[in-house]
Design a protein around this motif. Sequence first.
Motif: not given
Length: 389
Positions: A336-365
Amino acid sequence: MLLAAAPLAGEPTPSPLAPTTARSALLFETPEPAQNAAQKLAELDQRITAAQSSADNAWMLVSAALVLMMTGPGLALFYGGLVRRKNTLAIMMQSFALMALITVMWALVGYSLCFGGSGPLVGGFEHAFLRGVGAEPNPDYAGTIPQMTFMVYQLMFAVITPALITGATAERMKFSGTVLFMMLWFLVVYAPLAHMVWGKGGLLSASLGGKFPTLDFAGGTVVHISSGVSALVCALYLGKRTGYPKQPMPPHSLVLSFIGACLLWVGWFGFNAGSALAAGSLASSAFVATHFGAAAAALAWSAAEWVKNGRASALGAISGAVAGLVAITPAAGFVGPMPALVIGAVAGVCCFAMVTRVKAAFGYDDALDAFGVHGAGGTIGALLTGVFA
């Protein structure tokens, strides 16, 4: 005056108790034969079914057009603005070429490999060259729309999936190499996976006779995880761009990317709500969940960026929205709508970490963060579908 009134005075006043001719006919009419009534009910049933089929068919054709819009112009503009100016036309041409290439392959063998037969790993060749694909519905997949409509709708998913991979290989893969690789990838990766998850008898399609149940409403596994992981493999295999990461390679036009992201957001309603395969309440639920997930992820990514850098950016906002759309895709029809908000919020934070930190840590392009957004976002969405469904 008397002569004029005479005829009126001479008319007898009808008694309220005397039935009229029409009423007499109704009172003394013989009952209609039962078979005529049954025939009329059957005809009414047919008209209702035809009306439902027309409504569902109209919605599915519109959804197919929306999903195609996600590839061109949506993804083409989104990726075109993120690369350097000299590579803009090249990356846009890759999306456009795949629209034509995958369409032809789909007509020849692709649809049959995905939705023909009932094998556990890949379909058969019963629908090769679109044999038997016409106006009659296929009750195994969508019983209220023509199989041709179902076929062309699923085609649009097959078109955009390999196009997502080009975000990782941007600026360092020849056009000829891209065409050859995508042809092979479509046959070896996409077709078997689509059949396993969505096809009759597929290994991961318990609802259609398979062995294992997989909740993938609109392509979290088939589209986003497959393309995201493949993008990472391609980035590792090709190596880094010349000058990366020492030389700055900022997006040359965020305006193009902004327009592309907005087109992706709109087109995603056809992607997710269209996967209901009917114009009913399930489509409404998926539509709402899609919008809420994207909005929550855009805010979450922007907030994380604000905490880290002291300000939010347009690139971060649109990247967050796409991450939310990716994450809500497997769950859209199950939450429903409320779980969708939670899924979106978690994805926003986690994907930001993947793009800014994890990629830099492993050095892949991963040039345009195809893995960081689609691979990671799809995985997060698939896991959280199991939590909230």
